[in-house]
Design an enzyme around this catalytic site. Structure first.
Site, PDB file in Angstrom:
ATOM      1  N   LEU A  35      38.111  63.924 -50.083  1.00 24.53           N
ATOM      2  CA  LEU A  35      37.447  63.394 -48.734  1.00 24.53           C
ATOM      3  C   LEU A  35      36.469  64.629 -48.217  1.00 24.53           C
ATOM      4  CD1 LEU A  35      40.874  62.031 -47.172  1.00 24.53           C
ATOM      5  CD2 LEU A  35      39.535  61.255 -49.487  1.00 24.53           C
ATOM      6  N   THR A 119      25.915  59.079 -65.338  1.00 29.65           N
ATOM      7  CA  THR A 119      24.843  58.919 -64.959  1.00 29.65           C
ATOM      8  C   THR A 119      23.167  58.658 -66.206  1.00 29.65           C
ATOM      9  OG1 THR A 119      22.892  59.152 -62.997  1.00 29.65           O
ATOM     10  CG2 THR A 119      23.772  60.410 -63.625  1.00 29.65           C
ATOM     11  N   ASP A 120      22.063  57.306 -65.238  1.00 30.50           N
ATOM     12  CA  ASP A 120      20.977  57.145 -66.462  1.00 30.50           C
ATOM     13  C   ASP A 120      20.154  59.569 -66.085  1.00 30.50           C
ATOM     14  OD1 ASP A 120      19.780  57.024 -63.684  1.00 30.50           O
ATOM     15  OD2 ASP A 120      19.233  54.915 -64.066  1.00 30.50           O
ATOM     16  N   GLU A 121      20.249  59.247 -64.977  1.00 32.59           N
ATOM     17  CA  GLU A 121      19.179  60.548 -64.740  1.00 32.59           C
ATOM     18  C   GLU A 121      19.509  61.952 -65.419  1.00 32.59           C
ATOM     19  OE1 GLU A 121      19.644  61.763 -60.821  1.00 32.59           O
ATOM     20  OE2 GLU A 121      19.813  60.377 -59.791  1.00 32.59           O
ATOM     21  N   TYR A 146      21.565  68.400 -59.495  1.00 31.88           N
ATOM     22  CA  TYR A 146      22.740  67.124 -59.449  1.00 31.88           C
ATOM     23  C   TYR A 146      22.682  66.149 -61.473  1.00 31.88           C
ATOM     24  CZ  TYR A 146      24.581  62.093 -59.940  1.00 31.88           C
ATOM     25  OH  TYR A 146      25.081  61.090 -60.245  1.00 31.88           O
ATOM     26  N   LYS A 150      26.207  66.630 -63.883  1.00 32.07           N
ATOM     27  CA  LYS A 150      26.160  65.192 -64.674  1.00 32.07           C
ATOM     28  C   LYS A 150      26.316  65.427 -66.219  1.00 32.07           C
ATOM     29  CE  LYS A 150      27.951  62.424 -62.865  1.00 32.07           C
ATOM     30  NZ  LYS A 150      29.037  62.315 -62.749  1.00 32.07           N
ATOM     31  N   ILE A 187      19.084  52.958 -50.215  1.00 35.79           N
ATOM     32  CA  ILE A 187      18.933  51.594 -49.699  1.00 35.79           C
ATOM     33  C   ILE A 187      19.579  51.745 -48.068  1.00 35.79           C
ATOM     34  CG2 ILE A 187      20.569  49.160 -49.801  1.00 35.79           C
ATOM     35  CD1 ILE A 187      18.949  49.136 -52.661  1.00 35.79           C
ATOM     36  N   GLY A 271      11.162  67.939 -58.057  1.00 38.98           N
ATOM     37  CA  GLY A 271      11.366  67.544 -58.994  1.00 38.98           C
ATOM     38  C   GLY A 271      11.188  65.831 -58.965  1.00 38.98           C
TER      39      GLY A 271
HETATM   40  P1  NAD Z   1      29.838  59.801 -53.716  1.00 39.57           P
HETATM   41  O1  NAD Z   1      29.150  60.776 -53.396  1.00 39.57           O
HETATM   42  O2  NAD Z   1      29.963  57.410 -52.533  1.00 39.57           O
HETATM   43  O3  NAD Z   1      31.865  59.912 -54.046  1.00 39.57           O
HETATM   44  C1  NAD Z   1      31.957  60.680 -55.024  1.00 39.57           C
HETATM   45  C2  NAD Z   1      33.902  60.844 -54.453  1.00 39.57           C
HETATM   46  O4  NAD Z   1      34.268  61.712 -55.006  1.00 39.57           O
HETATM   47  C3  NAD Z   1      34.185  61.423 -53.001  1.00 39.57           C
HETATM   48  O5  NAD Z   1      35.030  60.114 -51.956  1.00 39.57           O
HETATM   49  C4  NAD Z   1      34.130  62.738 -52.802  1.00 39.57           C
HETATM   50  O6  NAD Z   1      35.405  62.711 -51.957  1.00 39.57           O
HETATM   51  C5  NAD Z   1      35.145  62.634 -54.454  1.00 39.57           C
HETATM   52  N1  NAD Z   1      34.750  63.785 -54.876  1.00 39.57           N
HETATM   53  C6  NAD Z   1      33.959  65.068 -54.576  1.00 39.57           C
HETATM   54  N2  NAD Z   1      34.412  66.158 -55.834  1.00 39.57           N
HETATM   55  C7  NAD Z   1      35.756  66.141 -55.708  1.00 39.57           C
HETATM   56  C8  NAD Z   1      36.219  67.242 -55.868  1.00 39.57           C
HETATM   57  N3  NAD Z   1      35.914  68.031 -56.056  1.00 39.57           N
HETATM   58  N4  NAD Z   1      37.840  66.772 -56.313  1.00 39.57           N
HETATM   59  C9  NAD Z   1      38.254  65.730 -55.667  1.00 39.57           C
HETATM   60  N5  NAD Z   1      37.115  64.497 -55.131  1.00 39.57           N
HETATM   61  C10 NAD Z   1      36.439  64.598 -54.869  1.00 39.57           C
HETATM   62  O7  NAD Z   1      29.265  58.953 -54.997  1.00 39.57           O
HETATM   63  P2  NAD Z   1      29.058  57.888 -55.490  1.00 39.57           P
HETATM   64  O8  NAD Z   1      27.839  57.057 -55.760  1.00 39.57           O
HETATM   65  O9  NAD Z   1      30.464  57.013 -55.588  1.00 39.57           O
HETATM   66  O10 NAD Z   1      29.296  58.436 -57.561  1.00 39.57           O
HETATM   67  C11 NAD Z   1      30.414  58.698 -58.350  1.00 39.57           C
HETATM   68  C12 NAD Z   1      29.852  58.480 -59.865  1.00 39.57           C
HETATM   69  O11 NAD Z   1      29.491  57.866 -60.248  1.00 39.57           O
HETATM   70  C13 NAD Z   1      29.790  60.297 -59.703  1.00 39.57           C
HETATM   71  O12 NAD Z   1      30.144  60.577 -60.589  1.00 39.57           O
HETATM   72  C14 NAD Z   1      27.842  59.977 -59.769  1.00 39.57           C
HETATM   73  O13 NAD Z   1      27.873  60.506 -60.618  1.00 39.57           O
HETATM   74  C15 NAD Z   1      28.155  58.359 -60.888  1.00 39.57           C
HETATM   75  N6  NAD Z   1      26.991  57.810 -60.453  1.00 39.57           N
HETATM   76  C16 NAD Z   1      26.677  57.137 -59.423  1.00 39.57           C
HETATM   77  C17 NAD Z   1      25.162  56.387 -59.144  1.00 39.57           C
HETATM   78  C18 NAD Z   1      25.264  55.614 -57.876  1.00 39.57           C
HETATM   79  O14 NAD Z   1      24.640  55.107 -57.572  1.00 39.57           O
HETATM   80  N7  NAD Z   1      25.643  55.837 -57.086  1.00 39.57           N
HETATM   81  C19 NAD Z   1      24.719  55.871 -60.639  1.00 39.57           C
HETATM   82  C20 NAD Z   1      25.397  56.063 -61.842  1.00 39.57           C
HETATM   83  C21 NAD Z   1      26.639  57.120 -61.758  1.00 39.57           C
HETATM   84  O1  DAU Z   2      19.664  56.688 -61.174  1.00 40.94           O
HETATM   85  C1  DAU Z   2      21.552  56.358 -61.019  1.00 40.94           C
HETATM   86  C2  DAU Z   2      21.916  57.877 -59.630  1.00 40.94           C
HETATM   87  O2  DAU Z   2      21.037  56.822 -58.598  1.00 40.94           O
HETATM   88  C3  DAU Z   2      22.752  58.538 -58.745  1.00 40.94           C
HETATM   89  O3  DAU Z   2      23.502  59.173 -60.316  1.00 40.94           O
HETATM   90  C4  DAU Z   2      22.546  59.079 -57.731  1.00 40.94           C
HETATM   91  O4  DAU Z   2      24.339  59.283 -57.384  1.00 40.94           O
HETATM   92  C5  DAU Z   2      22.263  58.838 -57.262  1.00 40.94           C
HETATM   93  O5  DAU Z   2      22.751  58.634 -56.182  1.00 40.94           O
HETATM   94  C6  DAU Z   2      21.091  57.747 -56.843  1.00 40.94           C
HETATM   95  O6  DAU Z   2      20.994  58.726 -57.233  1.00 40.94           O
HETATM   96  P1  DAU Z   2      18.490  58.592 -56.677  1.00 40.94           P
HETATM   97  O7  DAU Z   2      18.662  59.878 -56.655  1.00 40.94           O
HETATM   98  O8  DAU Z   2      17.577  57.830 -58.025  1.00 40.94           O
HETATM   99  O9  DAU Z   2      18.495  57.695 -55.551  1.00 40.94           O
HETATM  100  P2  DAU Z   2      18.921  57.875 -54.090  1.00 40.94           P
HETATM  101  O10 DAU Z   2      19.202  56.511 -52.941  1.00 40.94           O
HETATM  102  O11 DAU Z   2      18.386  59.277 -53.444  1.00 40.94           O
HETATM  103  O12 DAU Z   2      16.983  57.470 -54.162  1.00 40.94           O
HETATM  104  C7  DAU Z   2      16.744  56.192 -54.558  1.00 40.94           C
HETATM  105  C8  DAU Z   2      15.210  56.514 -54.320  1.00 40.94           C
HETATM  106  O13 DAU Z   2      14.805  56.326 -52.749  1.00 40.94           O
HETATM  107  C9  DAU Z   2      14.384  57.935 -55.318  1.00 40.94           C
HETATM  108  O14 DAU Z   2      12.979  57.598 -55.715  1.00 40.94           O
HETATM  109  C10 DAU Z   2      14.309  58.366 -53.310  1.00 40.94           C
HETATM  110  C11 DAU Z   2      13.646  57.674 -52.478  1.00 40.94           C
HETATM  111  N1  DAU Z   2      13.263  57.734 -51.723  1.00 40.94           N
HETATM  112  C12 DAU Z   2      15.402  58.061 -50.688  1.00 40.94           C
HETATM  113  C13 DAU Z   2      15.766  58.752 -49.660  1.00 40.94           C
HETATM  114  C14 DAU Z   2      17.008  59.063 -49.202  1.00 40.94           C
HETATM  115  C15 DAU Z   2      13.196  57.655 -50.271  1.00 40.94           C
HETATM  116  O15 DAU Z   2      12.195  57.378 -50.519  1.00 40.94           O
HETATM  117  N2  DAU Z   2      13.675  58.125 -49.110  1.00 40.94           N
HETATM  118  C16 DAU Z   2      14.822  57.636 -48.752  1.00 40.94           C
HETATM  119  O16 DAU Z   2      14.974  58.118 -47.779  1.00 40.94           O
END
Ligand code: NAD
Ligand code: DAU
Length: 330
Positions: A35, A119-121, A146, A150, A187, A271
């Protein structure tokens, strides 16, 4: 089937838990989640067939105790925000690398199937005009603390598969959107800015491209991998949703009744990856993956409606999140 879902109180994890229990009537889930700030435990607290254990995956004993009770582990838990990793990388190293090692050791010890969410990153970025997309064969080249954490976790999973015969799969998914995403992310930040009368803020020139997928399509992909994936294999998940950040903001402005050009440019991310793009054709051919939310505008509209209808999810955090961005010039 009994699953351990790590990070099940976060954005994608909670959507996975809620929607999986809705359709799979013989499924039981244990969630381990520490949490952190991105978690919203209320969303999963009173669900039938779901138990929430508040603990840290860095706590090896807790992880071992839970893994021995289940048939499979779906490992979402991670620190997930690039901008935070640039300010302080240490929680990313702990949760994403050390925490994943605990999951791997426990799965190895009890011979439990693991699906690791990545993740694709990890592949770095593409030029805007590169005709190629990421595939499972693209070399790793992460850019931020980050994405490097990953990538490290993925490498550890591969090592446990090869050296210990662990039955594990990996998915590398593109940018998710949908309900319950923390408002630090692009978003939801833009939607809630608009709802608060604040202009959307584009990093740099706003031409960076992300490949958007609705969270429900990500979840569907994870289930296909759990049920039909080949042990040791990597699957890419994406929905052909490439859009520049500028395009997203213009669409969002229009859908929310503002002029398309009503936004401001702010300081760029250090970066900052230019473009992500997933080629999911192997996953489509091998598992029949078929994303349903192909109309990004419809998905975005539904997401705008969700944030408008659920101020309790984000209202209390908004000021602190924006203050923190303000300190970074963003
Ligand atoms: P998020 O930050 O919304 O949720 C992560 C959750 O993990 C949180 O509830 C947090 O409390 C829990 N957590 C973090 N560290 C922890 C620990 N040490 N022990 C127990 N719980 C822990 O993240 P998300 O966007 O839901 O991403 C989930 C997974 O999907 C991640 O592995 C992320 O790398 C991957 N991912 C996310 C996206 C994206 O667009 N959000 C895309 C591709 C992959
Ligand atoms: O591609 C998968 C990844 O997508 C996941 O692994 C990550 O967990 C997830 O956070 C996301 O990473 P990004 O860095 O792509 O997402 P973010 O929402 O932070 O930003 C999306 C794009 O928008 C990025 O090019 C940065 C830009 N951005 C972001 C914020 C917060 C803005 O232009 N303005 C903003 O305020």
């Amino acid at each position: 089937m009994k699953l351990l879902v790590t990070g099940g109180a976060g954005f994608i994890g909670s959507n996975f838990v809620i929607k999986s229990l809705r359709v799979k009537k013989d499924l039981e889930i244990i969630v381990i989640d520490k949490l952190n700030y991105a978690a919203h435990p209320d969303a999963i607290k009173n669900l039938e067939r779901c138990k929430l254990v508040v603990d840290d995956i860095c706590n090896k004993d807790a992880v071992f105790d839970l893994v021995k009770e289940v048939d499979a582990v779906v490992h979402f838990a991670a620190e997930s925000h690039n901008d935070n990793s640039l300010r302080n990388p240490y929680p990313f190293i702990e949760s994403n690398i050390v925490g994943t090692t605990n999951i791997l050791e426990a799965c190895k010890n009890y011979k439990v199937r693991l699906h690791h969410i990545s993740t694709d990153e990890v592949f770095g970025d593409l030029a805007l005009d590169d005709p190629h997309k990421f595939t499972r064969y693209t070399p790793y080249a992460p850019s931020s603390p980050y994405s490097a954490s990953k990538a490290s976790a993925d490498m550890l999973v591969r090592a446990w598969v090869r050296s210990f015969g662990l039955e594990a799969t990996i998915s590398n998914c593109s940018n998710n959107y949908g309900p319950y995403q923390h408002i630090e992310k692009f978003i939801p930040r833009m939607i809630t800015n608009r709802l608060m009368g604040v202009k959307p803020k584009l990093y740099g020139d706003g031409l960076n491209v992300r490949d958007w997928i609705h969270v429900d399509d990500h979840i569907a992909g994870v289930w296909l991998i759990l049920e039909k994936g080949a042990p040791g294999q990597t699957y890419l998940l994406g929905a052909n949703g490439e859009k520049s950040n500028l395009e997203v903001v213009k669409t969002l402005n229009r859908l929310m009744g503002y002029p398309e050009d009503d936004y401001e440019h702010v300081k760029d991310r250090a970066g900052h990856d230019r473009r992500y793009a997933i080629d999911a054709s192997d996953t489509i051919a091998e598992l029949g993956f078929s994303p349903k939310y192909t109309d990004f505008e419809a998905g975005l509209k539904a997401t705008i409606n969700w944030y408008s209808d659920h101020p309790e999810f984000w209202h209390l955090d908004k000021e602190a999140v924006e203050n923190s961005y303000k300190q970074q010039g963003q």
